[in-house]
Motif scaffolding. Structure first.
Motif, mmCIF file in Angstrom:
data_model
loop_
_atom_site.group_PDB
_atom_site.id
_atom_site.type_symbol
_atom_site.label_atom_id
_atom_site.label_comp_id
_atom_site.label_asym_id
_atom_site.label_seq_id
_atom_site.Cartn_x
_atom_site.Cartn_y
_atom_site.Cartn_z
ATOM 1 N N PHE A 161 -44.489 3.753 -18.387
ATOM 2 C CA PHE A 161 -45.326 4.052 -17.562
ATOM 3 C C PHE A 161 -46.438 4.897 -18.214
ATOM 4 O O PHE A 161 -46.270 5.449 -19.484
ATOM 5 C CB PHE A 161 -44.569 5.403 -16.546
ATOM 6 N N GLU A 162 -47.780 4.820 -17.461
ATOM 7 C CA GLU A 162 -48.907 5.456 -18.261
ATOM 8 C C GLU A 162 -49.438 6.263 -17.398
ATOM 9 O O GLU A 162 -49.643 6.101 -16.029
ATOM 10 C CB GLU A 162 -49.950 4.156 -18.693
ATOM 11 N N ILE A 163 -50.122 7.308 -17.807
ATOM 12 C CA ILE A 163 -50.560 8.400 -17.081
ATOM 13 C C ILE A 163 -52.285 7.951 -16.948
ATOM 14 O O ILE A 163 -52.918 8.110 -17.931
ATOM 15 C CB ILE A 163 -50.610 9.721 -17.659
ATOM 16 N N ILE A 164 -52.648 7.590 -15.893
ATOM 17 C CA ILE A 164 -54.014 7.250 -15.495
ATOM 18 C C ILE A 164 -54.531 8.100 -14.348
ATOM 19 O O ILE A 164 -54.052 7.843 -13.294
ATOM 20 C CB ILE A 164 -54.144 5.694 -15.286
ATOM 21 N N ASN A 165 -55.696 8.759 -14.409
ATOM 22 C CA ASN A 165 -56.431 9.622 -13.624
ATOM 23 C C ASN A 165 -55.407 10.280 -12.973
ATOM 24 O O ASN A 165 -55.455 10.441 -11.623
ATOM 25 C CB ASN A 165 -56.911 8.655 -12.553
ATOM 26 N N ASN A 166 -54.524 11.152 -13.530
ATOM 27 C CA ASN A 166 -53.655 11.818 -13.075
ATOM 28 C C ASN A 166 -52.390 11.212 -12.020
ATOM 29 O O ASN A 166 -51.872 11.928 -11.449
ATOM 30 C CB ASN A 166 -54.250 13.157 -12.346
ATOM 31 N N ARG A 167 -52.424 10.053 -12.448
ATOM 32 C CA ARG A 167 -51.162 9.272 -11.531
ATOM 33 C C ARG A 167 -50.398 8.668 -12.712
ATOM 34 O O ARG A 167 -50.844 8.172 -13.880
ATOM 35 C CB ARG A 167 -51.879 8.135 -10.840
ATOM 36 N N LEU A 168 -49.054 8.594 -12.214
ATOM 37 C CA LEU A 168 -48.075 7.789 -13.339
ATOM 38 C C LEU A 168 -48.236 6.333 -12.721
ATOM 39 O O LEU A 168 -47.789 6.043 -11.669
ATOM 40 C CB LEU A 168 -46.766 8.547 -13.250
ATOM 41 N N VAL A 169 -48.603 5.463 -13.590
ATOM 42 C CA VAL A 169 -48.970 4.118 -13.100
ATOM 43 C C VAL A 169 -47.805 2.970 -14.111
ATOM 44 O O VAL A 169 -47.563 3.292 -15.285
ATOM 45 C CB VAL A 169 -50.028 3.651 -13.238
ATOM 46 N N ASP A 220 -50.682 -11.968 -16.096
ATOM 47 C CA ASP A 220 -51.486 -11.297 -14.997
ATOM 48 C C ASP A 220 -50.407 -10.202 -14.555
ATOM 49 O O ASP A 220 -49.160 -10.232 -14.441
ATOM 50 C CB ASP A 220 -51.726 -12.269 -14.014
ATOM 51 N N THR A 221 -51.031 -9.230 -13.710
ATOM 52 C CA THR A 221 -50.453 -8.250 -13.070
ATOM 53 C C THR A 221 -49.628 -8.821 -11.953
ATOM 54 O O THR A 221 -50.394 -8.985 -10.867
ATOM 55 C CB THR A 221 -51.377 -7.063 -12.936
ATOM 56 N N SER A 222 -48.448 -8.445 -11.928
ATOM 57 C CA SER A 222 -47.654 -9.104 -10.947
ATOM 58 C C SER A 222 -46.914 -7.867 -9.751
ATOM 59 O O SER A 222 -46.545 -8.307 -8.972
ATOM 60 C CB SER A 222 -46.551 -10.062 -11.104
ATOM 61 N N ARG A 223 -46.831 -6.589 -10.517
ATOM 62 C CA ARG A 223 -46.147 -5.795 -9.604
ATOM 63 C C ARG A 223 -46.819 -4.406 -10.255
ATOM 64 O O ARG A 223 -46.850 -4.222 -11.631
ATOM 65 C CB ARG A 223 -44.799 -5.828 -9.755
ATOM 66 N N THR A 224 -46.832 -3.303 -9.367
ATOM 67 C CA THR A 224 -47.261 -2.026 -9.828
ATOM 68 C C THR A 224 -46.450 -1.001 -8.954
ATOM 69 O O THR A 224 -46.026 -1.172 -7.800
ATOM 70 C CB THR A 224 -48.640 -1.722 -9.506
ATOM 71 N N ASP A 281 -54.592 3.991 -0.833
ATOM 72 C CA ASP A 281 -53.224 4.082 -1.701
ATOM 73 C C ASP A 281 -52.411 5.068 -1.118
ATOM 74 O O ASP A 281 -53.006 5.879 -0.498
ATOM 75 C CB ASP A 281 -53.784 4.594 -3.095
ATOM 76 N N GLY A 282 -51.121 4.852 -1.394
ATOM 77 C CA GLY A 282 -50.173 5.906 -1.047
ATOM 78 C C GLY A 282 -49.772 6.960 -1.989
ATOM 79 O O GLY A 282 -50.211 6.775 -3.392
ATOM 80 N N LEU A 283 -49.362 8.035 -1.650
ATOM 81 C CA LEU A 283 -48.652 9.009 -2.695
ATOM 82 C C LEU A 283 -47.876 8.283 -3.748
ATOM 83 O O LEU A 283 -47.561 8.426 -4.870
ATOM 84 C CB LEU A 283 -48.213 10.137 -2.159
ATOM 85 N N LEU A 284 -47.089 7.367 -2.977
ATOM 86 C CA LEU A 284 -46.115 6.451 -3.657
ATOM 87 C C LEU A 284 -46.435 5.100 -3.275
ATOM 88 O O LEU A 284 -46.319 4.644 -2.095
ATOM 89 C CB LEU A 284 -44.407 6.691 -3.499
ATOM 90 N N ASP A 285 -47.071 4.176 -4.162
ATOM 91 C CA ASP A 285 -47.992 3.153 -3.839
ATOM 92 C C ASP A 285 -47.148 1.934 -4.620
ATOM 93 O O ASP A 285 -46.957 2.018 -5.820
ATOM 94 C CB ASP A 285 -49.143 3.101 -4.136
ATOM 95 N N VAL A 286 -46.462 0.940 -3.807
ATOM 96 C CA VAL A 286 -45.705 -0.158 -4.498
ATOM 97 C C VAL A 286 -46.417 -1.584 -4.101
ATOM 98 O O VAL A 286 -46.419 -1.667 -2.893
ATOM 99 C CB VAL A 286 -44.210 -0.166 -3.946
ATOM 100 N N ALA A 287 -46.658 -2.501 -4.983
ATOM 101 C CA ALA A 287 -47.160 -3.809 -4.906
ATOM 102 C C ALA A 287 -46.537 -4.678 -5.453
ATOM 103 O O ALA A 287 -45.963 -4.577 -6.511
ATOM 104 C CB ALA A 287 -48.714 -3.645 -4.991
ATOM 105 N N PHE A 288 -46.203 -5.923 -5.081
ATOM 106 C CA PHE A 288 -45.809 -7.011 -5.852
ATOM 107 C C PHE A 288 -46.131 -8.190 -5.234
ATOM 108 O O PHE A 288 -46.326 -8.578 -4.235
ATOM 109 C CB PHE A 288 -44.070 -6.600 -5.995
ATOM 110 N N ARG A 340 -36.632 -9.131 -4.537
ATOM 111 C CA ARG A 340 -36.828 -9.450 -3.059
ATOM 112 C C ARG A 340 -37.538 -8.345 -2.345
ATOM 113 O O ARG A 340 -38.183 -8.514 -1.283
ATOM 114 C CB ARG A 340 -35.825 -10.014 -2.415
ATOM 115 N N PHE A 341 -37.548 -6.988 -2.815
ATOM 116 C CA PHE A 341 -38.192 -5.610 -2.063
ATOM 117 C C PHE A 341 -39.041 -4.855 -3.022
ATOM 118 O O PHE A 341 -39.073 -4.989 -4.011
ATOM 119 C CB PHE A 341 -36.801 -4.907 -1.785
ATOM 120 N N GLY A 342 -39.916 -4.460 -1.969
ATOM 121 C CA GLY A 342 -40.930 -3.538 -2.882
ATOM 122 C C GLY A 342 -40.119 -2.280 -2.887
ATOM 123 O O GLY A 342 -40.337 -1.797 -4.108
ATOM 124 N N VAL A 343 -39.584 -1.689 -1.985
ATOM 125 C CA VAL A 343 -38.850 -0.410 -1.762
ATOM 126 C C VAL A 343 -37.450 -0.807 -1.123
ATOM 127 O O VAL A 343 -37.432 -1.495 -0.201
ATOM 128 C CB VAL A 343 -39.461 0.620 -1.013
#
Length: 728
Positions: free
Chosen positions: A589-597, A606-610, A620-627, A634-637
């Motif tokens: 995990f990396e702290i970017i612009n006060n967010r944990l990413v 390539d970026t496949s999931r975040t 964006d959500g406070l908790l944002d999931v993308a894949f 099979r699941f994002g959450v």
């Protein structure tokens, strides 16, 4: 002049248009050449950058950043820039360490060799069988009786030299670091002794031989344990070459425009160690004679470099007369010995002036002494600030000095010469009898007696013509138990030494070194247990990081980095154990612009999931999931669980939310409106829409239902409904 240099440097660094960019190294290409290029991928290294539009001729450009990926180690992301980069804290620390290393190497410039074991030798035999042609099969007799033996191959008759015009053989420091697993070779010149020499002659000029300028080599960390060949890869049409590690052997001339000269063999890793040996040159064994370039002990600690006439390691000369038995021993009488200095010390007590003056200047103090007073200065010391040489005056009348070569004494004199008060008058005194003015703060007074010696430090200066005052001097040990010895310029004290009234050393007690305050309550101290305690702060030289003990509140800063002000530093740790940082990494995990990413990458990088945690922008959500499609899983959450009165996923849009009853269990509980633009449940026969709006007919009958936002508000011709139907 300094301003001119700064201006020239600025113009040089800014004459080209500045640019920087990032790119990912081709993993397939890099993996094939990893042993050749891996060690060069370091911040600060240069690569030749060319572009048909911007830089058709190409120019060296520096690597300013490298981002490695654990799951794709041969495809790092490189940041390239021609903009000068400011130094970092690690760079400054590296310079300090590097200076120490250079100073160490200046006095210990010897070759290093790896330990050699029987298995390493056996392994090398099999490697040579695979790499060298023109020999018959191996033999394995118990004994051999012969008149001559020649070890070597004609293609390997080359050497490394220091010059192309007047070549002398040198032995490069091939070095394998067992801890970092990095193999390094310095730059040098390779001279081949047979290639290109077409005529027989009793001698050849230097210009008849072929030479190549070999560039330095640094391997990547050799994590694989395989044995490897070391080749000198030299251009057939040019005069440049490079070193190459390879798991497989090369022919000397494979037809690709280069010669591959087998230079050495690096063994496979065994018990966390590797062994390296060179295989070029030759060894001739004749009755009563061996011609060889290097002899090395099995542990690699002792060697005899016959080619250069140098030996290193521990050698013991067995002789009844020891040093005196060496016929070409150097004359050491020009240097100060322990007996000489002790005799000078004993004679000092009988001097007319009863003191030793120590001069810190570049000019010879003998030239400034009044004629006839020279005997009074016997024993005086002179540290030449220009040459760094420490000498003692032996006179007694002529200009005769004897050099003191003890490293500790010279280092102490150098340190004193840099002190501000010494620079002011270039002089320090050591009195051996009751001091008579003039004397200055910092001068010393040593007394000798049957009960031992004592040392006093001057704390009040007095000019010439004044009277001696005992209160001007402070005993180095308050309790009066100091024993002082002077041996070859080194002062040893058993008890307590003070430097003025603000610092000191003790030989006993809980505080051994102190500075500031008093000896019992200093602001900085080193304890007898090796603990370092500072009441204010320990700061690094650039003032951008350190430790501080200021403040007693829970929020008082204890560690910080990135600012000269601890309370506003981008990284800081407070007394209550809280850590604050505006950037950084926690695992993946990396702290970017006060967010944990967290970002995951697919096979192509390539970026496949975040996963993003924290306040974001736009949608964006406070908790944002993308894949993506290449994401494993099979699941994002995913939420799984059951307990009375619970839900695996819960959501509410109301100010007074409701919750599941105590005896119910839900996969999802939503207290408020739910928007669905698709199927959200499934009947045994198929899909049923949710959030219905409008009139719906049942099985083409007269029965109609009217829905408004999923709620049935009217119906006509009610009838029983097949709960498994999909036809509305």
């Amino acid at each position: 002049m300094e301003m001119f240099r700064e201006a020239v440097q600025y113009m040089y660094e800014n004459e080209e248009e500045s640019f920087s960019f990032k790119g990912e190294l081709d993993g397939i290409w890099a993996k094939k050449k990893w042993l050749e290029i891996g060690g060069k991928l370091q911040p600060g290294s240069y690569i030749l950058f060319s572009d048909t539009q911007f830089q058709p001729d190409g120019l060296p450009i520096r690597i300013t950043g490298i981002k490695d990926y654990i799951n794709n180690p041969h495809s790092p992301e490189l940041e390239l820039s021609n903009t000068p980069v400011a130094g970092f804290l690690s760079s400054d620390l590296g310079k300090l360490e590097g200076n120490e290393v250079k100073e160490e190497e200046r006095h210990n410039n010897v070759l290093s060799f790896t330990k050699r074991r029987y298995r390493d030798a056996v392994e090398a035999l099999s490697m040579l069988e695979a790499a060298i042609s023109g020999f018959s099969a191996a033999i394995n007799p118990i004994t051999i009786q012969t008149m001559a033996m020649l070890v070597g191959d004609e293609s390997l008759q080359f050497r490394f030299v220091n010059s192309k015009t007047n070549p002398s053989e040198i032995y490069p420091d091939f070095k394998y670091n067992q801890q970092t697993k990095v193999f390094t070779i310095p730059a040098g010149i390779l001279q081949h002794m047979t290639l290109g020499v077409s005529k027989l002659s009793s001698s050849h000029t230097a210009s008849e031989y072929k030479y190549w300028n070999m560039s330095a080599y640094v391997s990547p960390p050799l994590d694989e344990t395989n044995a490897m060949y070391l080749y000198s890869k030299c251009s057939k049409s040019g005069t440049t070459g490079s070193f190459l590690l390879s798991k497989t052997p090369y022919k000397m001339d494979p037809g690709d425009g280069y010669y591959y000269f087998l230079t050495g063999a690096l063994s496979s890793e065994y018990e966390s160690e590797r062994s390296f040996v060179t295989v070029y040159g030759f060894t001739e064994i004749l009755p009563g004679r061996i011609t060889v370039g290097m002899i090395v002990s099995p542990d690699g600690q002792t060697y005899f470099n016959v080619a250069q006439g140098e030996f290193g390691g521990k050698f013991v000369f067995k002789s009844a007369s020891g040093y005196n038995n060496i016929t070409d021993k150097p004359d050491l009488s020009v240097y100060g010995t322990k007996d000489l200095l002790n005799s000078v010390k004993d004679n000092l007590q009988n001097q007319i002036d009863g003191k030793i003056d120590t001069y810190y200047q570049s000019s010879n103090p003998w030239n400034s002494w009044p004629s006839g007073t020279e005997p009074e200065h016997v024993g005086d010391m002179w540290y030449n600030t220009s040459t760094g040489v420490l000498q003692t005056y032996v006179g007694p009348s002529s200009n005769v000095w004897r050099e003191i070569v003890d490293p500790a004494a010279v280092a102490a004199a150098r340190a004193i010469a840099e002190a501000a008060d010494v620079k002011a008058d270039s002089k320090r005194r050591v009195f051996t009898s009751t001091p008579r003015p003039p004397y200055d703060v910092g001068d010393q007074w040593i007394t000798y007696g049957t009960a031992g010696s004592s040392m006093f430090i001057c704390k009040t200066s007095r000019s010439a013509g004044s009277s001696y005052n005992p209160s001007d001097w402070q005993k180095a040990d308050i309790d009066g138990n100091t024993q002082v010895a002077i041996d070859r310029g080194i002062v040893t004290a058993l008890g307590f030494l003070t430097f003025g009234s603000t610092a000191g050393m003790r030989a006993d007690g809980p505080i051994r070194l102190w500075c500031g305050g008093t000896k019992d309550n200093p602001t900085f101290q080193v304890s007898n247990a090796g603990e370092v305690i500072a009441k204010t702060a320990i700061r690094l030289q650039n003032n951008m990081a350190g430790l501080t003990g200021v403040g007693t509140a829970a929020t008082s800063v204890r560690f910080w980095a990135g600012s000269s002000t601890p309370e506003s530093a981008p990284f800081r740790v407070t007394q209550n154990g809280m850590a604050y940082m505006t950037g950084g990494r926690i695992g993946y995990f990396e702290i970017i612009n006060n967010r944990l990413v967290w970002e995951g990458r697919d096979y192509f990088g390539d970026t496949s999931r975040t996963i993003k945690l924290g306040y974001g922008n736009n949608n964006d959500g406070l908790l944002d999931v993308a894949f993506g499609a290449s994401t494993q899983g099979r699941f994002g959450v995913k939420a799984v669980g059951r307990a009375p009165g619970s839900a695996a996923i819960y959501g509410s849009s109301k100010t007074s939310p409701s919750y599941p009853a105590g005896d119910t269990v839900w996969a999802g509980w939503f207290d408020g409106y739910i928007y669905s633009d698709g199927y959200f449940t499934k009947s045994p026969k198929g899909n049923i829409r949710g959030g219905l709006k409008g009139a719906y007919r049942i099985n083409n009958s007269d029965t109609w239902f009217v829905f408004d936002n999923g709620i049935c508000v009217a119906c006509s011709y009610p009838r029983s409904v097949d709960l498994d139907t999909d036809k509305f």
